[in-house]
Design a protein around this motif. Sequence first.
Motif, PDB file in Angstrom:
ATOM      1  N   MET A   1      54.044  28.345  65.746  1.00 20.09           N
ATOM      2  CA  MET A   1      54.681  29.180  64.758  1.00 20.09           C
ATOM      3  C   MET A   1      53.622  30.104  64.176  1.00 20.09           C
ATOM      4  O   MET A   1      52.670  29.658  63.581  1.00 20.09           O
ATOM      5  CB  MET A   1      55.267  28.304  63.652  1.00 20.09           C
ATOM      6  CG  MET A   1      55.785  29.102  62.503  1.00 20.09           C
ATOM      7  SD  MET A   1      56.114  28.212  60.965  1.00 20.09           S
ATOM      8  CE  MET A   1      57.032  26.816  61.461  1.00 20.09           C
ATOM      9  N   GLU A   2      53.799  31.374  64.351  1.00 21.29           N
ATOM     10  CA  GLU A   2      52.869  32.325  63.797  1.00 21.29           C
ATOM     11  C   GLU A   2      53.563  33.036  62.640  1.00 21.29           C
ATOM     12  O   GLU A   2      54.661  33.553  62.777  1.00 21.29           O
ATOM     13  CB  GLU A   2      52.465  33.339  64.868  1.00 21.29           C
ATOM     14  CG  GLU A   2      51.380  34.261  64.400  1.00 21.29           C
ATOM     15  CD  GLU A   2      50.914  35.160  65.521  1.00 21.29           C
ATOM     16  OE1 GLU A   2      50.174  36.089  65.210  1.00 21.29           O
ATOM     17  OE2 GLU A   2      51.297  34.956  66.672  1.00 21.29           O
ATOM     18  N   LEU A   3      52.906  33.047  61.499  1.00 23.23           N
ATOM     19  CA  LEU A   3      53.489  33.657  60.313  1.00 23.23           C
ATOM     20  C   LEU A   3      52.786  34.970  60.036  1.00 23.23           C
ATOM     21  O   LEU A   3      51.614  34.992  59.686  1.00 23.23           O
ATOM     22  CB  LEU A   3      53.350  32.725  59.111  1.00 23.23           C
ATOM     23  CG  LEU A   3      54.030  31.383  59.262  1.00 23.23           C
ATOM     24  CD1 LEU A   3      53.710  30.513  58.071  1.00 23.23           C
ATOM     25  CD2 LEU A   3      55.515  31.560  59.401  1.00 23.23           C
ATOM     26  N   LEU A   4      53.496  36.051  60.219  1.00 23.59           N
ATOM     27  CA  LEU A   4      52.963  37.371  59.925  1.00 23.59           C
ATOM     28  C   LEU A   4      53.871  38.022  58.898  1.00 23.59           C
ATOM     29  O   LEU A   4      54.867  38.632  59.228  1.00 23.59           O
ATOM     30  CB  LEU A   4      52.906  38.223  61.196  1.00 23.59           C
ATOM     31  CG  LEU A   4      52.024  37.692  62.325  1.00 23.59           C
ATOM     32  CD1 LEU A   4      52.200  38.555  63.567  1.00 23.59           C
ATOM     33  CD2 LEU A   4      50.576  37.657  61.897  1.00 23.59           C
ATOM     34  N   LEU A   5      53.523  37.848  57.651  1.00 27.96           N
ATOM     35  CA  LEU A   5      54.364  38.358  56.584  1.00 27.96           C
ATOM     36  C   LEU A   5      53.572  39.275  55.667  1.00 27.96           C
ATOM     37  O   LEU A   5      52.407  39.016  55.383  1.00 27.96           O
ATOM     38  CB  LEU A   5      54.916  37.205  55.743  1.00 27.96           C
ATOM     39  CG  LEU A   5      55.791  36.211  56.491  1.00 27.96           C
ATOM     40  CD1 LEU A   5      56.104  35.041  55.588  1.00 27.96           C
ATOM     41  CD2 LEU A   5      57.053  36.887  56.949  1.00 27.96           C
ATOM     42  N   ASP A   6      54.205  40.314  55.207  1.00 33.32           N
ATOM     43  CA  ASP A   6      53.614  41.179  54.205  1.00 33.32           C
ATOM     44  C   ASP A   6      54.283  40.820  52.891  1.00 33.32           C
ATOM     45  O   ASP A   6      55.262  41.427  52.489  1.00 33.32           O
ATOM     46  CB  ASP A   6      53.860  42.647  54.573  1.00 33.32           C
ATOM     47  CG  ASP A   6      53.244  43.605  53.573  1.00 33.32           C
ATOM     48  OD1 ASP A   6      52.404  43.169  52.768  1.00 33.32           O
ATOM     49  OD2 ASP A   6      53.631  44.785  53.584  1.00 33.32           O
ATOM     50  N   ASP A   7      53.777  39.801  52.229  1.00 34.19           N
ATOM     51  CA  ASP A   7      54.403  39.296  51.012  1.00 34.19           C
ATOM     52  C   ASP A   7      54.077  40.198  49.838  1.00 34.19           C
ATOM     53  O   ASP A   7      52.954  40.253  49.367  1.00 34.19           O
ATOM     54  CB  ASP A   7      53.921  37.866  50.730  1.00 34.19           C
ATOM     55  CG  ASP A   7      54.595  37.257  49.533  1.00 34.19           C
ATOM     56  OD1 ASP A   7      55.522  37.882  48.979  1.00 34.19           O
ATOM     57  OD2 ASP A   7      54.190  36.158  49.138  1.00 34.19           O
ATOM     58  N   LYS A   8      55.062  40.918  49.364  1.00 33.39           N
ATOM     59  CA  LYS A   8      54.887  41.856  48.263  1.00 33.39           C
ATOM     60  C   LYS A   8      54.591  41.151  46.931  1.00 33.39           C
ATOM     61  O   LYS A   8      54.150  41.766  46.002  1.00 33.39           O
ATOM     62  CB  LYS A   8      56.144  42.710  48.112  1.00 33.39           C
ATOM     63  CG  LYS A   8      56.574  43.381  49.398  1.00 33.39           C
ATOM     64  CD  LYS A   8      55.939  44.728  49.542  1.00 33.39           C
ATOM     65  CE  LYS A   8      56.501  45.519  50.679  1.00 33.39           C
ATOM     66  NZ  LYS A   8      56.096  45.196  51.989  1.00 33.39           N
ATOM     67  N   LYS A   9      54.859  39.841  46.860  1.00 37.16           N
ATOM     68  CA  LYS A   9      54.638  39.123  45.615  1.00 37.16           C
ATOM     69  C   LYS A   9      53.219  38.573  45.520  1.00 37.16           C
ATOM     70  O   LYS A   9      52.854  37.947  44.551  1.00 37.16           O
ATOM     71  CB  LYS A   9      55.646  37.987  45.474  1.00 37.16           C
ATOM     72  CG  LYS A   9      57.060  38.490  45.369  1.00 37.16           C
ATOM     73  CD  LYS A   9      58.030  37.366  45.200  1.00 37.16           C
ATOM     74  CE  LYS A   9      59.432  37.951  45.126  1.00 37.16           C
ATOM     75  NZ  LYS A   9      60.449  36.963  44.969  1.00 37.16           N
ATOM     76  N   GLY A  10      52.421  38.771  46.546  1.00 36.51           N
ATOM     77  CA  GLY A  10      51.036  38.361  46.481  1.00 36.51           C
ATOM     78  C   GLY A  10      50.789  36.916  46.861  1.00 36.51           C
ATOM     79  O   GLY A  10      49.655  36.493  46.940  1.00 36.51           O
ATOM     80  N   GLY A  11      51.813  36.151  47.127  1.00 33.30           N
ATOM     81  CA  GLY A  11      51.633  34.770  47.531  1.00 33.30           C
ATOM     82  C   GLY A  11      51.518  34.680  49.039  1.00 33.30           C
ATOM     83  O   GLY A  11      51.492  35.677  49.739  1.00 33.30           O
ATOM     84  N   ALA A 108      47.995  24.777  60.889  1.00 25.82           N
ATOM     85  CA  ALA A 108      47.901  24.902  62.340  1.00 25.82           C
ATOM     86  C   ALA A 108      49.283  24.660  62.920  1.00 25.82           C
ATOM     87  O   ALA A 108      50.091  23.951  62.325  1.00 25.82           O
ATOM     88  CB  ALA A 108      46.907  23.889  62.909  1.00 25.82           C
ATOM     89  N   ALA A 109      49.544  25.257  64.056  1.00 23.98           N
ATOM     90  CA  ALA A 109      50.841  25.070  64.707  1.00 23.98           C
ATOM     91  C   ALA A 109      50.665  25.228  66.205  1.00 23.98           C
ATOM     92  O   ALA A 109      49.767  25.930  66.668  1.00 23.98           O
ATOM     93  CB  ALA A 109      51.853  26.080  64.175  1.00 23.98           C
TER      94      ALA A 109
END
Length: 115
Positions: A1-11, A108-109
Motif C-alpha cells: 500500500m503506497e500512500l501518496l496524499l497531499d493533505d491540505k490539513k498538514g497531517g 511499511a507495507a
Amino acid sequence: MELLLDDKKGGKPVVWVNAFQVKQGKLDEFMRIQSEELRSFAEQDTVNGALGSRLLRASHRDRAIAIALFESVEAHQSWLKQADFSAHYDKIKDLIEGAEGDYYTVEAAYGATVE
C-alpha cells in the motif's frame, strides 16, 4: 500500500483501529450491525477525509477489528465531532465486552490490499 496524499490539513494519513471483544455467541449479530453501519457511511459519502475502511472478523475467537484510513488525525476527529454514534452504540453495547481504539501510521507495507 503506497500512500501518496497531499493533505491540505498538514497531517499525515492515519489508520484508526478499533478492536472489539464480543460477547460469546454474539459475533454474527455484531458483524451484521457493524457491516450495515459501514455500508451506510459508504453510501452517504459525507465523511470528509475518510479514505476507506475494513471490518475484520477473527477466525476462532469472539473478536472483531474495525479499521478506517483517514487523511489525518484532524480529519478523523472532525468526523467524530459531526457524527452521532449514540444510536449505533445502542445497537452494539449489549453485544460487546469492550472495545479499544487507537491511531496507527503505516510504517511499511507489502503486497495488495484485501478486498
